[in-house]
Design a protein around this motif. Structure first.
Motif, PDB file in Angstrom:
ATOM      1  N   LEU A 344       7.276 -21.755  16.666  1.00  0.00           N
ATOM      2  CA  LEU A 344       6.611 -23.120  16.689  1.00  0.00           C
ATOM      3  C   LEU A 344       6.902 -23.778  17.966  1.00  0.00           C
ATOM      4  N   HIS A 345       6.006 -24.013  18.661  1.00  0.00           N
ATOM      5  CA  HIS A 345       6.345 -24.873  19.869  1.00  0.00           C
ATOM      6  C   HIS A 345       4.950 -25.777  19.922  1.00  0.00           C
ATOM      7  N   ASP A 346       5.522 -27.098  20.112  1.00  0.00           N
ATOM      8  CA  ASP A 346       4.715 -28.253  20.072  1.00  0.00           C
ATOM      9  C   ASP A 346       3.703 -28.010  18.923  1.00  0.00           C
ATOM     10  N   ASP A 347       2.204 -28.025  18.940  1.00  0.00           N
ATOM     11  CA  ASP A 347       1.538 -27.993  17.959  1.00  0.00           C
ATOM     12  C   ASP A 347       0.998 -26.741  17.887  1.00  0.00           C
ATOM     13  N   ARG A 348       1.407 -25.605  18.240  1.00  0.00           N
ATOM     14  CA  ARG A 348       0.979 -24.182  18.399  1.00  0.00           C
ATOM     15  C   ARG A 348       1.893 -23.323  17.704  1.00  0.00           C
ATOM     16  N   VAL A 349       1.722 -22.236  17.033  1.00  0.00           N
ATOM     17  CA  VAL A 349       2.623 -21.089  16.906  1.00  0.00           C
ATOM     18  C   VAL A 349       2.332 -20.036  17.863  1.00  0.00           C
ATOM     19  N   VAL A 350       3.378 -20.047  19.016  1.00  0.00           N
ATOM     20  CA  VAL A 350       2.957 -19.211  20.019  1.00  0.00           C
ATOM     21  C   VAL A 350       3.382 -17.868  20.153  1.00  0.00           C
ATOM     22  N   GLY A 351       4.332 -17.348  19.290  1.00  0.00           N
ATOM     23  CA  GLY A 351       4.693 -16.159  19.097  1.00  0.00           C
ATOM     24  C   GLY A 351       5.574 -15.804  18.142  1.00  0.00           C
ATOM     25  N   ARG A 352       6.414 -14.646  18.002  1.00  0.00           N
ATOM     26  CA  ARG A 352       7.224 -14.353  16.838  1.00  0.00           C
ATOM     27  C   ARG A 352       8.374 -13.551  17.533  1.00  0.00           C
ATOM     28  N   ILE A 353       9.516 -13.689  16.857  1.00  0.00           N
ATOM     29  CA  ILE A 353      10.894 -12.776  17.337  1.00  0.00           C
ATOM     30  C   ILE A 353      11.108 -12.090  16.216  1.00  0.00           C
TER      31      ILE A 353
END
Length: 415
Positions: A344-353
């Motif tokens: 979760l970055h700012d107001d987006r889900v931008v990726g995954r680890i």
């Protein structure tokens, strides 16, 4: 005269959800008070036994609080008894203050007419002796782990899953669902069972609510945790599946000014999201505050069972993020990894680890990082992700982090 409904943008919906989930804005207070703030706003925190990184409920709290002492949570659960374990999204930590809402499920346990319910009732009828034995053992010697209770079943429990043959555990689960027994503590991850009457504090609210009163309360708890949602979103949250007559209750809540119907409209095209969307009346001011500049986003990692993303269908609509857990997928067929954490970055889900805590070496290993196409194109927040990983490592007590070159890559799996 028809009053126009409030209009929210998709960004409003995302930011409201993230803020109500305590994943944006000022962090809650530290210590036990912070835990209480978070669990109050979430309504429940799902439990799961997988420990590839850490237990899910600890990750959920870490995502919101940062480093915290798990002993504080255990104190609130097993000493102050602020919480107990019961079925919400799934098996979860729930608030003792919400006992009347959960009591509704207890009273309805086993009343269904489905094939499984009928079969289960027949097994229970055959094993009344086992039920009495379990209750006697707990009354005399509890708290006890299930393995210390003798299996006196007349007919063993049979299923196609891992519970087959585990008659004592099946009976304990049934008694737990009914509210007769409860989890009194944990020992090495094992549940310690006791009579519920000895686990719930004297101050537990025990008044019985009508079906409508339960749904009236639970729907508002669910909607406030969601920020904005449709009836199906409310049904999938908090007391999942426990909202009989929700449509009528929502109409009553709207007439009473407790919830407000809103339109969610794409700012460019003017296209409206389908369905009837609602916001709790107490959160309308928060929407305006976020629009006016009160938004404070963060970068963090989410448990696969985090409240923000546990409803996979809603997550795709609100965040445009498709997420599936691959624990039961054969390794060669996994797309991303065994226990993947959304970013979760700012107001987006931008990726995954794809991380793993190697407890033998004390290292947090990041096997891979996968950025969403939009984030990769715009320039992924690598520095912020590194900070989140370092924070997680500190919380886990890792002595080292093996991130390799993946932080600078897009979708590259470690060899």
């Amino acid at each position: 005269m028809t009053v126009a409904r409030p209009v929210l943008t998709p960004q409003d919906v995302r930011r409201l959800a993230i803020t109500r989930q305590r994943l944006a804005g000022p962090r809650p207070a530290g210590g036990r008070e912070g835990i209480r703030e978070v669990v109050r706003d979430l309504g429940c925190v799902q439990l799961d036994p997988i420990n590839a990184v850490d237990r899910s409920h600890r990750l959920v709290l870490w995502s919101r609080l940062g480093a915290f002492d798990p002993a504080d949570l255990d104190h609130l659960r097993f000493e102050e008894r602020r919480y107990f374990e019961y079925w919400a999204h799934a098996a979860s930590i729930v608030r003792t203050a919400d006992y009347p809402v959960h009591r509704f499920r207890m009273l309805r346990a086993g009343t269904g007419s489905g094939v499984w319910q009928v079969r289960h009732r027949a097994w229970l009828a055959e094993n009344e002796g086992l039920r009495r034995h379990v209750m006697r053992r707990l009354r005399r010697d509890g708290p006890l782990p299930s393995r210390e209770i003798e299996d006196l079943s007349a007919r063993a429990w049979v299923s196609g899953g891992w519970t087959s043959g585990r008659s004592v555990e099946r009976m304990l689960t049934w008694l737990w669902t009914k509210g007769d027994v409860a989890v009194a503590g944990r020992a090495g991850g094992q549940r310690l069972w006791d009579l519920a009457e000895r686990c719930l504090p004297d101050w537990t609210p025990r008044g019985r609510l009508t079906e409508r009163e339960v749904v009236w309360r639970a729907a508002q708890t669910s909607l406030r945790a969601l920020g904005a949602g449709r009836a199906r979103d409310i049904t999938e949250h908090f007391t999942r599946g426990g909202y009989p007559g929700l449509g009528g209750v929502l109409a009553e809540l709207e007439a009473a000014g407790r919830v407000v119907r809103v339109d969610v409209v794409e700012p460019g095209s003017g296209a409206a999201w389908p369905g009837a969307w609602y916001v709790h009346a107490e959160d309308l001011a928060l929407v305006e505050a976020l629009r006016a500049g009160a938004w404070e986003g963060r970068t963090t990692l989410l448990s696969p069972f985090d409240n923000l993303v546990c409803d996979r269908a809603r997550t795709e609509i609100v965040f445009g993020f498709r997420y599936r857990i691959e624990i039961y997928v054969p390794p060669a067929k996994r797309e991303y990894g065994y226990y993947v954490l959304p970013i979760l970055h700012d107001d987006r889900v931008v990726g995954r680890i794809d991380p793993r805590m190697d407890r033998r070496t004390g290292r947090l290993v990041v096997n891979a990082v996968y950025w969403e196409p939009e984030a990769a194109k715009a320039g992924p927040p690598r520095a912020e992700l590194r900070g989140a990983i370092e924070s997680l490592a500190g919380f886990l007590g890792a002595e080292d982090i093996d991130m390799g070159p993946e932080i600078a890559s897009v979708g590259a799996r470690r060899p």
